[in-house]
Write an enzyme that holds these catalytic residues in place. Sequence first.
Site, PDB file in Angstrom:
ATOM      1  CE  LYS A 116      -4.455  -1.535   2.025  1.00 46.20           C
ATOM      2  NZ  LYS A 116      -3.831  -3.008   2.174  1.00 46.20           N
ATOM      3  CD  GLU A 200      -4.132   5.976   3.902  1.00 48.39           C
ATOM      4  OE1 GLU A 200      -3.679   5.722   2.830  1.00 48.39           O
ATOM      5  OE2 GLU A 200      -5.400   5.647   4.032  1.00 48.39           O
ATOM      6  NE  ARG A 292      -7.993  -9.675  -4.332  1.00 51.05           N
ATOM      7  CZ  ARG A 292      -8.883  -9.281  -3.586  1.00 51.05           C
ATOM      8  NH1 ARG A 292      -9.982  -9.397  -4.435  1.00 51.05           N
ATOM      9  NH2 ARG A 292      -8.840  -8.613  -2.364  1.00 51.05           N
TER      10      ARG A 292
END
Length: 663
Positions: A116, A200, A292
Site C-alpha cells: 500500500k 492515514e 485480482r
Amino acid sequence: MFKKILIANRGEIACRVAATARRLGIRTVAVYSDADAGARHVRACDEAVHIGASAPRESYLLAQRVLEAARATGAEAVHPGYGFLSENEHFARACAEAGIAFIGPPASAIAAMGSKAAAKALMEKAGVPLVPGYHGERQEPDFLKAEAGRIGYPVLIKASAGGGGKGMRLVQQAEEFEAALASCKREAAASFGDDHVLVERYVTRPRHIEIQVFGDSHGECVYLFERDCSVQRRHQKVLEEAPAPGMTPERRAEMGEAAVAAARAVAYVGAGTVEFIAEQDGRFYFMEMNTRLQVEHPVTEAITGHDLVEWQLRVAAGEPLPARQHELRLHGHAIEARLCAENPEAQFLPATGRLRVFRAPAAAAEFAVAPVRIDAGVREGDEISPWYDSMIAKLIVWGEDRAQALARLDAALAETHIVGLHTNVAFLRRVVASRSFAQADLDTALIEREREALFGQPGLPLEGALAGVAARLLQEEAATQTTDPWSRRDGWRLHGVARRRLEVLDAAGQRHVASLEYLHDGSHLVELAGQRLPLRAGPLGADRYDVRLGERRWTLSVYRHGDGFAVFGPQGSASLQWLDAIAHAGEGGHDAGRLTAPMPGKLIALHVQAGQSVRKGQALAVMEAMKMEHSIAAPADGIVDVVLYRVGDQLAEGAELLRLKTA
C-alpha cells in the site's frame, strides 16, 4: 484459447471460474486440502489434485504444490481466484518461469500495487489524489505514533500488504495507538506474512467506491464503471451495488479515468479494482488497487452484461479486450449480499457447523447473469469449518432501477433458508430495509448509525413460529396414521380433550409454554398466553405450510432436526427448541465464572495470569479464527482463578480458557 486450466482456489470462486470455463469448452483442474476432499469445487472440475493439509499455509498457499499439480495435469494456465496466491508476485513469476500462463496481471504490477505504501507513492507521481498519511518504511512504534499525532486523530492503521479488512484498526485517540498497532501488526503478519503498516487520516463519513478496470497485452485499458461497497462491518464488505447511488456521469468519468491512469502506471493486464475513499461531497482519494478479480464482480457483470471471468481468460490467452470504452454501457441496478456464517448479535462472531438446510430462492440462477443469482461453493449437508473464510454464498439481484433491485433482494433473502448454524441473512434483510440504505444515505459507518434498527430486533412473531411448529407436528402425525385407534398419534381420546404441551426455548434463551389441543371434530386449538385460538394448517409441498391461527395467516417453511425447529416466513424467521419439561427441570443458571472459546481457533495472546484482578469488560485473551482476531473480555469483576491454556494452543469450540472468581 486455453484447452485446460488449473484453478488455484476453493469455494464459490473456484466453482464460478469452472462454470465459465465449462461454457467455453475449457477443461478444469481443482486443487484441494484435507478439509475440502469432498467439497463442491472438487466436483465442479474435470480433475482434482490433493495439495496438503487443511490449514491454508499447508495447502492453498503452497505455490510449489500448485505448480506441481499444474505440470502433472498438463494445465496451460492457472486462475488464482481471489485470496490465497492471487496477489502473490512470486507465484505469478514462478508460473511465467514454468511456462504456465498466470490468469492475472504481470508480477511487476502485483509488486507495484502489493505494498500500500509503495502504491501510494506511485499514485502520487501519476497524479491520483491521496488521503493525507504516512506511507514510508519506518516502523518504530514511537515514530508511527508521532506521525499519527501529526496527521491528526482519528487515524486508520492499515497493513501495507493487506486487503479484505485484515490488519486494519481505527484509532480515535493517542492512548489507544500502541495497543491497536500491536494487534494490527500481529494480524498482518498472520494473514500476509508482512507486518508493515501505514497510517492515514480517517475520513469522516467516507464512502467506499471502487472502479473495475481491465487491461490487455496490446496496450488497451478500460473501466467497467463503479461499485459502492460502503456497507461494511469490521472493515469487510456486507452489501455491494452498482452503479453507485448518486454518481453523476461527470464524476463517473473522472473516477474511471483516474483508475485507468493508475492501471496504466503499472502496465496493468487483466482484471483489477482501483478502490477509492470518497467524501460525501464527491471528492475522492486513492486507497489501494486489488490486482485480482473481486468478490463483488457479479454486480458489474449484471449491469454491463459481460462475463468478467471470460474476459480474464481471453486476455490471459493474448486476445484483445472484448470491448472498447465507447462500447461499454451500463443498464439497471444490481446489489450483492454476502451470506456469511456469523452471529451479528455477537459482534459478527464467525460460526461453524453443518448446513443442515441450505435452500436458495427458487428463481435463482447459478453463476449466470440473471435477475436473481446465487454463487455458492457449498451444498446442503456441507460443513462450514474454521479453516477458511466464513462466507457461505453470494446472493445477487438485478433490477431496472435501485427500487426494483431492493425489492428483489428482500424477497430473495426471505426465500434463502439456512439451518444448522448462525448466519447474517435476517440481519441483511434489516439492513436492506433500514432508512439509510433504502434512501442511499451511505457511508462505512451505516451499520453503527442504524444500530437500533439492526440489532436485537424480533423476527417472525412467536405465535407464528409456534403455529408453524404445530403444523409440522400435525403433518408428521398424519404421515403415521393407522387404522388401529390405539396406535394413532393424532391425539384421539375416548373421553376428554387431548393436549400436547409445547414448551420451547427461543434463540434468545427465553422459555415459552403453549399447548396444542385436539378437538373431537378433528379441529385444533393453540393455547398461548391465556388465549385459545383455532389452528388450521395444510401442507403446500416439502416443508411448506399454509397456516392460520385465529385471524392471522402465514405461508411458512418449517424444518425440523431432532427437537429443534427453524421456521421461515415473509416477516422473518425464528428458531425454537422443544424442551422436555422433566429433563430440563433441574437446570441452573449460567456459571459466569467460566470463560469458554466461542469457536474453534488458536490462542494468540493472554493478557492475564492466575491471581490477577480484572474488571468487567477487560480484555483477557485473544483468539484467531477464520483469519480474524477475536478478543475475549471479562463478563464481570473478579480474580483470575486458573488459566487453562497457553499461547499457541489450538482450542475447540466451548473449551474452557480460564476461570474467574466473581463476587
